[in-house]
Design a protein around this motif. Structure first.
Motif, PDB file in Angstrom:
ATOM      1  N   GLY A  13       0.959  -1.699  -0.657  1.00 54.22           N
ATOM      2  CA  GLY A  13      -0.112   0.344  -0.169  1.00 54.22           C
ATOM      3  C   GLY A  13       1.094   1.089   0.299  1.00 54.22           C
ATOM      4  N   GLY A  14       0.096   1.757  -1.131  1.00 48.99           N
ATOM      5  CA  GLY A  14       1.569   3.313  -0.616  1.00 48.99           C
ATOM      6  C   GLY A  14       1.214   4.181   0.451  1.00 48.99           C
ATOM      7  N   GLY A  49       1.297   0.877  -3.891  1.00 46.41           N
ATOM      8  CA  GLY A  49      -0.254   1.621  -4.469  1.00 46.41           C
ATOM      9  C   GLY A  49      -0.104   3.321  -4.392  1.00 46.41           C
ATOM     10  N   GLY A  50      -0.719   4.046  -4.382  1.00 47.58           N
ATOM     11  CA  GLY A  50      -0.831   5.318  -4.539  1.00 47.58           C
ATOM     12  C   GLY A  50      -0.406   6.321  -3.301  1.00 47.58           C
ATOM     13  N   GLY A  51      -1.098   5.762  -2.353  1.00 43.24           N
ATOM     14  CA  GLY A  51      -0.495   6.207  -1.110  1.00 43.24           C
ATOM     15  C   GLY A  51      -2.055   7.997  -1.160  1.00 43.24           C
ATOM     16  N   ARG A  81      -3.933  10.207  -3.630  1.00 42.05           N
ATOM     17  CA  ARG A  81      -5.558  10.460  -3.285  1.00 42.05           C
ATOM     18  C   ARG A  81      -5.125  12.898  -3.714  1.00 42.05           C
ATOM     19  NH1 ARG A  81      -6.842   6.157  -0.682  1.00 42.05           N
ATOM     20  NH2 ARG A  81      -4.936   5.998   0.409  1.00 42.05           N
ATOM     21  N   ASP A  96      -8.180   8.139 -12.176  1.00 46.02           N
ATOM     22  CA  ASP A  96      -7.500   6.716 -12.166  1.00 46.02           C
ATOM     23  C   ASP A  96      -6.412   7.077 -12.552  1.00 46.02           C
ATOM     24  OD1 ASP A  96      -9.555   6.148 -10.425  1.00 46.02           O
ATOM     25  OD2 ASP A  96     -10.499   5.144 -11.951  1.00 46.02           O
ATOM     26  N   VAL A 116      -2.248  -0.410 -13.192  1.00 43.94           N
ATOM     27  CA  VAL A 116      -2.415  -0.544 -14.998  1.00 43.94           C
ATOM     28  C   VAL A 116      -3.562  -0.082 -15.632  1.00 43.94           C
ATOM     29  CG1 VAL A 116      -1.100  -2.530 -14.723  1.00 43.94           C
ATOM     30  CG2 VAL A 116      -2.909  -3.356 -14.552  1.00 43.94           C
ATOM     31  N   THR A 117      -5.134  -0.197 -15.052  1.00 39.82           N
ATOM     32  CA  THR A 117      -5.904   0.468 -15.708  1.00 39.82           C
ATOM     33  C   THR A 117      -6.574   0.660 -14.978  1.00 39.82           C
ATOM     34  OG1 THR A 117      -7.427  -0.656 -17.402  1.00 39.82           O
ATOM     35  CG2 THR A 117      -6.812  -1.908 -15.808  1.00 39.82           C
ATOM     36  N   GLN A 177      -9.776  -0.034 -10.994  1.00 38.40           N
ATOM     37  CA  GLN A 177      -9.867  -0.378  -9.874  1.00 38.40           C
ATOM     38  C   GLN A 177      -8.665  -0.484  -8.903  1.00 38.40           C
ATOM     39  OE1 GLN A 177      -7.968  -3.673 -12.269  1.00 38.40           O
ATOM     40  NE2 GLN A 177      -6.167  -2.692 -12.119  1.00 38.40           N
ATOM     41  N   THR A 178      -7.621  -0.814  -7.770  1.00 36.16           N
ATOM     42  CA  THR A 178      -6.047  -0.287  -7.829  1.00 36.16           C
ATOM     43  C   THR A 178      -5.427  -1.226  -7.579  1.00 36.16           C
ATOM     44  OG1 THR A 178      -6.812  -1.431  -5.007  1.00 36.16           O
ATOM     45  CG2 THR A 178      -8.357   0.607  -5.488  1.00 36.16           C
ATOM     46  N   THR A 179      -4.465  -0.930  -7.131  1.00 33.64           N
ATOM     47  CA  THR A 179      -2.717  -2.052  -6.912  1.00 33.64           C
ATOM     48  C   THR A 179      -3.073  -3.576  -6.384  1.00 33.64           C
ATOM     49  OG1 THR A 179      -1.792  -0.825  -5.299  1.00 33.64           O
ATOM     50  CG2 THR A 179      -1.534  -0.550  -7.798  1.00 33.64           C
ATOM     51  N   VAL A 201      -4.130  -5.352  -9.517  1.00 34.61           N
ATOM     52  CA  VAL A 201      -3.515  -5.772 -10.257  1.00 34.61           C
ATOM     53  C   VAL A 201      -2.626  -6.628  -9.363  1.00 34.61           C
ATOM     54  CG1 VAL A 201      -0.818  -4.468 -10.975  1.00 34.61           C
ATOM     55  CG2 VAL A 201      -2.891  -3.405 -10.671  1.00 34.61           C
ATOM     56  N   GLY A 257      -9.120   6.832  -6.185  1.00 36.06           N
ATOM     57  CA  GLY A 257      -9.563   7.225  -4.464  1.00 36.06           C
ATOM     58  C   GLY A 257      -9.899   6.667  -3.110  1.00 36.06           C
ATOM     59  N   ALA A 258     -10.418   5.758  -3.497  1.00 38.01           N
ATOM     60  CA  ALA A 258     -11.338   5.246  -2.750  1.00 38.01           C
ATOM     61  C   ALA A 258     -10.624   4.135  -1.693  1.00 38.01           C
ATOM     62  CB  ALA A 258     -12.526   3.916  -3.033  1.00 38.01           C
TER      63      ALA A 258
HETATM   64  P1  UTP Z   1      -4.331   2.393  -4.505  1.00 38.50           P
HETATM   65  O1  UTP Z   1      -3.511   1.028  -5.557  1.00 38.50           O
HETATM   66  O2  UTP Z   1      -3.070   3.172  -3.713  1.00 38.50           O
HETATM   67  O3  UTP Z   1      -5.210   2.754  -4.032  1.00 38.50           O
HETATM   68  O4  UTP Z   1      -4.122   3.255  -5.817  1.00 38.50           O
HETATM   69  P2  UTP Z   1      -5.573   2.503  -2.365  1.00 38.50           P
HETATM   70  O5  UTP Z   1      -7.266   2.480  -2.094  1.00 38.50           O
HETATM   71  O6  UTP Z   1      -5.386   4.307  -2.281  1.00 38.50           O
HETATM   72  O7  UTP Z   1      -4.721   1.764  -1.941  1.00 38.50           O
HETATM   73  P3  UTP Z   1      -3.329   2.201  -0.926  1.00 38.50           P
HETATM   74  O8  UTP Z   1      -4.187   3.209   0.320  1.00 38.50           O
HETATM   75  O9  UTP Z   1      -2.346   2.571  -1.424  1.00 38.50           O
HETATM   76  O10 UTP Z   1      -2.618   1.162  -0.540  1.00 38.50           O
HETATM   77  C1  UTP Z   1      -4.218   4.728  -6.111  1.00 38.50           C
HETATM   78  C2  UTP Z   1      -5.170   4.951  -7.316  1.00 38.50           C
HETATM   79  O11 UTP Z   1      -5.112   4.478  -8.397  1.00 38.50           O
HETATM   80  C3  UTP Z   1      -5.934   4.511  -9.679  1.00 38.50           C
HETATM   81  C4  UTP Z   1      -7.091   4.616  -8.542  1.00 38.50           C
HETATM   82  O12 UTP Z   1      -7.144   5.282  -8.678  1.00 38.50           O
HETATM   83  C5  UTP Z   1      -6.883   4.524  -7.060  1.00 38.50           C
HETATM   84  O13 UTP Z   1      -8.000   4.863  -6.471  1.00 38.50           O
HETATM   85  N1  UTP Z   1      -5.449   2.990  -9.716  1.00 38.50           N
HETATM   86  C6  UTP Z   1      -4.457   2.557  -9.528  1.00 38.50           C
HETATM   87  C7  UTP Z   1      -5.949   2.839 -11.550  1.00 38.50           C
HETATM   88  O14 UTP Z   1      -7.164   2.877 -11.742  1.00 38.50           O
HETATM   89  N2  UTP Z   1      -6.297   1.208 -11.582  1.00 38.50           N
HETATM   90  C8  UTP Z   1      -4.627   0.141 -11.396  1.00 38.50           C
HETATM   91  O15 UTP Z   1      -4.423  -0.019 -11.942  1.00 38.50           O
HETATM   92  C9  UTP Z   1      -4.448   1.437 -10.007  1.00 38.50           C
END
Ligand code: UTP
Length: 238
Positions: A12-13, A46-48, A52, A69, A117-118, A121-123, A126, A182-183
């Motif tokens: 996680g970011g 992740g993005g952290g 956001r 996204d 990647v797309t 979704q979130t990481t 991935v 960013g959910a």
């Molecule tokens: P994250 O995977 O970090 O989501 O991607 P997160 O829920 O914020 O996780 P933490 O807090 O780092 O653990 C950040 C944002 O990047 C976009 C989404 O908008 C996500 O909320 N994203 C990421 C995608 O659209 N596709 C991906 O494959 C990955």
């Protein structure tokens, strides 16, 4: 000695880069170099908080969710590039932009670090897909909470931490969560569905201290939530 086991870690970011100024990158790099002596290691970063912040700024420009996204994805890749830099020669030097590229990178025998990647979704998703494609023995979700709860512990004081659950139980808990850019759910729905369709165990663990992950893998000592289809012990991973 048998073949090296493969692990995929969704980092996680919020764990790796809570903020740019106070980050965990050096500590993670040190631990991952040690793990890579024993396992084939893939990391999905992740993005952290930074992602956001970017997403919030994009939204205020009335940009659509999918474009927000994409901006989030760029931040995850930036974080991945930082971890790669800290890993030095232990890592494959580029950030793969797809699962295919990640598998190709892995043939070099180094730690592979990627981000999103797309859109949509979130990481977590991935990492779950990568675990399938890489034939991983374990998927780890290193997050800022200490496991999966019966309900969102920030909203329900009666929520209980679950030590062990089945993929179907995980899916039931995750359904009902939100999925906009960013959910912030403990694991995303796509990831939960992928975990449910294969046999790869998932460990959800507090990633604040990288040593927690090393202890789980190497010593079998952990306090997170293990999601698996069968009751057999998964850890330590030998
Ligand atoms: P994250 O995977 O970090 O989501 O991607 P997160 O829920 O914020 O996780 P933490 O807090 O780092 O653990 C950040 C944002 O990047 C976009 C989404 O908008 C996500 O909320 N994203 C990421 C995608 O659209 N596709 C991906 O494959 C990955």
């Amino acid at each position: 000695m048998g073949e090296m086991k493969t692990i995929v870690i969704s980092l996680g970011g919020s764990v790796l880069v809570p903020s740019l100024e106070s980050n965990n990158i050096a500590a993670y790099a040190e631990m991952l170099v040690r793990l890579a002596e024993r396992f084939r290691v893939f990391i999905v970063v992740g993005g952290g908080g930074e992602a956001r912040r970017y997403i919030a700024a994009a939204r205020s420009l009335t940009i659509d969710e999918a474009t927000s996204d994409e901006i989030g994805i760029l931040v995850t890749r930036l974080n991945a590039a930082m971890l790669i830099a800290a890993l030095g020669r232990a890592a494959y030097p580029a950030v793969p932009a797809s699962h295919y590229e990640a598998l190709e990178a892995a043939t070099a025998g180094r730690i592979v670090v990627m981000g999103g990647v797309t859109p949509g979704q979130t990481t977590d998703a991935v990492s779950a897909v990568l675990a399938e494609r890489a034939g991983a023995d374990l998927l780890i979700n290193a997050t800022s909470v200490d496991g999966i709860y019966s309900a969102d512990p920030r909203k329900f004081s009666g929520a209980q931490k679950l030590d062990r659950l089945s993929p179907e139980e995980l899916l039931a808990i995750v359904q009902g969560g939100r999925m906009d850019a960013g959910a912030n759910n403990v694991i995303d729905l796509v990831a939960a569905k992928i975990v449910q369709r294969n046999t790869i165990p998932l460990l959800v663990i507090d990633g604040k201290h990288p040593e927690t992950i090393a202890a789980a893998l190497l010593d079998g000592v952990f306090a997170g939530t293990l999601v698996s289809r069968t009751p057999e012990p998964v850890l330590p991973l030998e």
